[in-house]
Scaffold this active site. Structure first.
Site, PDB file in Angstrom:
ATOM      1  N   GLU A   1      11.492   0.592 -28.643  1.00 40.37           N
ATOM      2  CA  GLU A   1      10.568  -0.456 -29.088  1.00 40.37           C
ATOM      3  C   GLU A   1       9.173  -0.221 -28.513  1.00 40.37           C
ATOM      4  O   GLU A   1       8.163  -0.252 -29.228  1.00 40.37           O
ATOM      5  CB  GLU A   1      11.052  -1.834 -28.627  1.00 40.37           C
ATOM      6  CG  GLU A   1      12.313  -2.334 -29.280  1.00 40.37           C
ATOM      7  CD  GLU A   1      13.581  -1.936 -28.527  1.00 40.37           C
ATOM      8  OE1 GLU A   1      13.544  -0.919 -27.789  1.00 40.37           O
ATOM      9  OE2 GLU A   1      14.600  -2.625 -28.700  1.00 40.37           O
TER      10      GLU A   1
ATOM     11  N   LYS B   1       9.736   0.734 -17.620  1.00 34.37           N
ATOM     12  CA  LYS B   1      10.308   1.365 -16.425  1.00 34.37           C
ATOM     13  C   LYS B   1      10.670   2.821 -16.734  1.00 34.37           C
ATOM     14  O   LYS B   1      10.313   3.725 -16.008  1.00 34.37           O
ATOM     15  CB  LYS B   1      11.544   0.582 -15.970  1.00 34.37           C
ATOM     16  CG  LYS B   1      12.199   1.149 -14.751  1.00 34.37           C
ATOM     17  CD  LYS B   1      13.299   0.238 -14.230  1.00 34.37           C
ATOM     18  CE  LYS B   1      14.065   0.966 -13.117  1.00 34.37           C
ATOM     19  NZ  LYS B   1      15.135   0.164 -12.558  1.00 34.37           N
TER      20      LYS B   1
ATOM     21  N   HIS C   1      14.414 -33.794 -29.682  1.00 33.49           N
ATOM     22  CA  HIS C   1      14.391 -34.040 -31.130  1.00 33.49           C
ATOM     23  C   HIS C   1      15.080 -32.923 -31.905  1.00 33.49           C
ATOM     24  O   HIS C   1      14.878 -32.792 -33.110  1.00 33.49           O
ATOM     25  CB  HIS C   1      12.941 -34.219 -31.583  1.00 33.49           C
ATOM     26  CG  HIS C   1      12.292 -35.388 -30.905  1.00 33.49           C
ATOM     27  ND1 HIS C   1      12.362 -36.668 -31.402  1.00 33.49           N
ATOM     28  CD2 HIS C   1      11.618 -35.472 -29.724  1.00 33.49           C
ATOM     29  CE1 HIS C   1      11.725 -37.492 -30.569  1.00 33.49           C
ATOM     30  NE2 HIS C   1      11.277 -36.795 -29.542  1.00 33.49           N
TER      31      HIS C   1
ATOM     32  N   GLU D   1      21.890 -10.711 -18.463  1.00 33.72           N
ATOM     33  CA  GLU D   1      21.953  -9.250 -18.321  1.00 33.72           C
ATOM     34  C   GLU D   1      22.530  -8.896 -16.945  1.00 33.72           C
ATOM     35  O   GLU D   1      23.139  -7.850 -16.771  1.00 33.72           O
ATOM     36  CB  GLU D   1      20.556  -8.624 -18.516  1.00 33.72           C
ATOM     37  CG  GLU D   1      20.611  -7.136 -18.813  1.00 33.72           C
ATOM     38  CD  GLU D   1      19.305  -6.558 -19.317  1.00 33.72           C
ATOM     39  OE1 GLU D   1      19.113  -6.451 -20.547  1.00 33.72           O
ATOM     40  OE2 GLU D   1      18.451  -6.201 -18.481  1.00 33.72           O
TER      41      GLU D   1
ATOM     42  N   LYS E   1      22.200   0.639 -28.731  1.00 33.49           N
ATOM     43  CA  LYS E   1      21.105   1.619 -28.760  1.00 33.49           C
ATOM     44  C   LYS E   1      21.601   2.951 -29.327  1.00 33.49           C
ATOM     45  O   LYS E   1      20.962   3.547 -30.186  1.00 33.49           O
ATOM     46  CB  LYS E   1      20.586   1.879 -27.331  1.00 33.49           C
ATOM     47  CG  LYS E   1      19.720   0.801 -26.724  1.00 33.49           C
ATOM     48  CD  LYS E   1      19.128   1.337 -25.424  1.00 33.49           C
ATOM     49  CE  LYS E   1      18.647   0.251 -24.498  1.00 33.49           C
ATOM     50  NZ  LYS E   1      18.233   0.734 -23.179  1.00 33.49           N
TER      51      LYS E   1
ATOM     52  N   GLY F   1      14.723  -3.722 -13.873  1.00 33.49           N
ATOM     53  CA  GLY F   1      13.800  -4.172 -14.920  1.00 33.49           C
ATOM     54  C   GLY F   1      13.584  -5.680 -14.906  1.00 33.49           C
ATOM     55  O   GLY F   1      12.460  -6.174 -14.957  1.00 33.49           O
ATOM     56  N   ARG F   2      14.683  -6.442 -14.797  1.00 37.96           N
ATOM     57  CA  ARG F   2      14.547  -7.905 -14.876  1.00 37.96           C
ATOM     58  C   ARG F   2      14.059  -8.527 -13.574  1.00 37.96           C
ATOM     59  O   ARG F   2      13.905  -9.732 -13.477  1.00 37.96           O
ATOM     60  CB  ARG F   2      15.861  -8.536 -15.354  1.00 37.96           C
ATOM     61  CG  ARG F   2      17.082  -8.105 -14.587  1.00 37.96           C
ATOM     62  CD  ARG F   2      18.358  -8.454 -15.362  1.00 37.96           C
ATOM     63  NE  ARG F   2      19.542  -7.882 -14.736  1.00 37.96           N
ATOM     64  CZ  ARG F   2      19.998  -6.662 -14.968  1.00 37.96           C
ATOM     65  NH1 ARG F   2      19.355  -5.856 -15.797  1.00 37.96           N
ATOM     66  NH2 ARG F   2      21.099  -6.220 -14.384  1.00 37.96           N
TER      67      ARG F   2
HETATM   68  O1  F6P Z   1      17.587  -4.352 -22.182  1.00 40.57           O
HETATM   69  C1  F6P Z   1      17.858  -3.205 -21.451  1.00 40.57           C
HETATM   70  C2  F6P Z   1      16.706  -2.807 -20.586  1.00 40.57           C
HETATM   71  O2  F6P Z   1      17.053  -1.611 -19.945  1.00 40.57           O
HETATM   72  C3  F6P Z   1      16.307  -3.885 -19.580  1.00 40.57           C
HETATM   73  O3  F6P Z   1      17.089  -3.901 -18.455  1.00 40.57           O
HETATM   74  C4  F6P Z   1      14.890  -3.545 -19.362  1.00 40.57           C
HETATM   75  O4  F6P Z   1      14.208  -4.604 -18.762  1.00 40.57           O
HETATM   76  C5  F6P Z   1      14.440  -3.257 -20.768  1.00 40.57           C
HETATM   77  O5  F6P Z   1      15.529  -2.582 -21.346  1.00 40.57           O
HETATM   78  C6  F6P Z   1      13.178  -2.464 -20.911  1.00 40.57           C
HETATM   79  O6  F6P Z   1      13.291  -1.205 -20.310  1.00 40.57           O
HETATM   80  P1  F6P Z   1      12.004  -0.354 -19.946  1.00 40.57           P
HETATM   81  O7  F6P Z   1      11.185  -1.125 -18.985  1.00 40.57           O
HETATM   82  O8  F6P Z   1      12.551   0.912 -19.348  1.00 40.57           O
HETATM   83  O9  F6P Z   1      11.251  -0.087 -21.224  1.00 40.57           O
END
Ligand code: F6P
Length: 538
Positions: free
Chosen positions: A202, A196, A373, A342, A501, A256-257
């Site tokens: 990452e 987003k 199990h 979240e 972060k 995002g979610r």
């Molecule tokens: O975990 C925090 C967050 O901002 C989530 O809300 C989001 O889905 C995720 O990081 C990934 O963010 P992006 O889509 O901006 O890489």
């Protein structure tokens, strides 16, 4: 005391909870042969059986009064009108607009771009740098840009197109990308960089390494044919070197979610085909219509949300176990962890004041029968209150003789056992019947006692297909929304992920040796020093 806790509905529920502690689910079933009929709801192929929750007609009535006291209908109207109900970020919350039957122009344009792209990949018109068709797609994203599409892609395995194969890489740990790439051929691999913000550490780190992999094998000029992006931040996409033509946009009014319904669903659309993706959107939309129009007593998300509130705020549950009796829904509990925790794992209310009530439970779970199990022992005899959401399919998505009826038998047996339990008397009689001596039976019987009275709901889907998966996800989204409203939260921000972060940015130069470890606590300093010693030695 928070506003909601002062309402007559909340007070009534507190009083009802006192009484409810003395009542066993066995008694409730014994007293009402029609309990299933009275406490279950069927809508559009979905059946929610909540008769094994520790509720009565009075409790349900008080929960519906709570829905009204929290003004849930007003909040639904505000969300639908596009008001900035995500106040702390000044944003509207309109993921529902992504699955509208008549989508707004910008949504329609991106859907059309996705449709063409899917057709080009499936038809082999989209060619890589060596003029070969794409066979493998790797989605690089994390959080909402990973969990939704990954869960849905796995869930709909029975509906996959013959190609491409779709893979998901999320973790910053190079092991995730390296082990994925080890199985792939750069000439026929396409990457979707899904973010987003297009700034997430990452995703950008994995995307750069993937880019290096393509460039090393095929040269710089191949990047345009092997990378597409999904983002709200098109300038950053361009800076990364991805052709704007190959960027799929979404908007800041999509959290995002909640973004699986946007172009973040591109890997899913590639896996199942665009026509199936449309069915997925249709299932989500159908659940929206149900949620917006059905009265709370007939409303699946409303009932699910209110039962969760009853268990959390009045019975004192701290967790929710989500137990899909479907291997295809293996990732569903993980996906729900982000959706629910979240969204509602917060203690500051919309007004900046303490929420004053318990909020999101810890959501966890595994598919049955595997979980049976592993951790079910604790649910049955561990002495904790652990509400469970069982999810099962009337019809199997993969049919092999002898599997599905046995799977369902296990699912229903577990919820029955959790509800009924087994008394000492029953355990003794059972042992007697085996011919065991009275002494031996008396010694063994206490171990065979199950307290029962563990609340659960069972959601039955007619089958697992794009439409029903859309319904299922939208049901839980609206459940989460309702709970956030009742708890007085903004379910759409996530400030709680920021501190870690920030600190990671500060620690990186200390770990890679650019800066001396200073200004940190002794534990962090000791851990950094231990890694530096190990790195020097290797
Ligand atoms: O975990 C925090 C967050 O901002 C989530 O809300 C989001 O889905 C995720 O990081 C990934 O963010 P992006 O889509 O901006 O890489």
């Amino acid at each position: 005391m928070s506003g909601i806790a002062k309402t007559p509905a909340w007070q009534a529920l507190s009083a009802l909870a006192e009484h409810s502690r003395t009542v066993h689910l066995r008694q409730l079933f014994g007293a009402d042969p029609r309990r299933f009929e009275d406490f279950s709801l069927e809508h559009d192929g979905l059946l929610l059986d909540f008769s094994k929750q520790r509720v009565s007609a009075d409790i349900m009535a008080a929960l519906f009064r709570l829905w009204a006291s929290a003004e849930v209908p007003g909040w639904i109207t505000r969300m639908r009108a596009g008001e900035p109900i995500n106040e702390s970020e000044g944003r509207a919350v309109l993921h529902i607009a992504l699955r509208d039957k008549q989508p707004r122009a910008e949504v329609k344009a991106v859907l059309e771009k996705m449709r063409r792209f899917c057709s080009d990949i499936h038809g082999g018109q989209w060619r890589g740098g060596t003029n070969e068709p794409i066979r493998d797609v790797v989605n690089i994203g994390i959080g909402g840009s990973d969990l939704g599409p990954k869960m849905a892609t796995q869930a709909l395995a029975a509906h996959h197109q013959p190609n491409p194969r779709v893979h998901f890489v999320s973790n910053l740990d190079a092991a995730h990308l390296a082990t994925t790439l080890a199985r792939l051929d750069p000439r026929v691999t396409l990457f979707i960089v899904a973010s987003k913000t297009f700034t997430t550490q990452e995703t950008m780190t994995n995307a750069r390494s993937a880019r290096d992999w393509i460039v090393a094998a095929l040269g710089e000029s191949a990047v345009a044919r092997h990378f597409v992006a999904v983002s709200t931040n098109l300038p950053e996409v361009a800076k990364f070197g991805i052709d704007p033509e190959n960027a799929f946009e979404f908007w800041d009014w999509v959290g995002g979610r909640f973004s699986l319904w946007s172009a973040i669903g591109l890997p899913l659309a590639l896996a199942i085909g665009y026509a199936n993706f449309e069915q997925f959107l249709a299932g989500g939309h159908a659940m929206d219509e149900h949620f917006f129009n059905a009265p709370p007593a007939q409303n699946l998300p409303a009932i699910s949300a209110l039962l969760g509130i009853w268990n959390t705020n009045f019975l004192g549950a701290e967790t929710l176990a989500v137990l899909p009796y479907s291997q295809s829904l293996e990732q569903f509990p993980r996906y729900l962890q982000q959706l629910e925790m979240e969204s509602n794992g917060k203690q500051v209310g919309r007004d900046g004041m303490p929420a004053g009530v318990s909020t999101s439970p810890v959501v966890w779970g595994e598919p049955g029968t595997n979980g049976q199990h592993a951790f079910y022992q604790l649910i049955h005899q561990g002495g904790r209150l652990i509400p469970c959401d069982f999810i099962a399919l009337k019809q199997a998505d993969f049919a092999l003789p002898g599997h599905h009826a046995a799977l369902l038998a296990n699912c229903f047996a577990q919820s029955e056992a959790l509800m009924r339990g087994k008394t000492l008397d029953e355990a003794c009689r059972e042992l007697d019947a085996t011919g065991m001596s009275a002494d031996a039976a008396a010694r063994l019987a206490p171990f065979k006692v199950f307290p029962g009275n563990q609340p659960s709901s069972t959601l039955l889907l007619s089958r697992l297909d794009p439409y029903t998966l859309g319904q299922l996800i939208a049901l839980y989204e609206h459940k989460t929304f309702v709970q956030g409203i009742v708890w007085g939260l903004n379910s759409f921000d996530q400030w709680g992920v920021e501190l870690g972060k920030q600190l990671a940015v500060r620690l990186l130069p200390m770990l890679d040796g650019r800066q001396k470890a200073a200004g940190v606590d002794s534990s962090t300093q000791g851990l950094i020093a231990a890694c530096q010693v190990a790195q020097k030695a290797s």
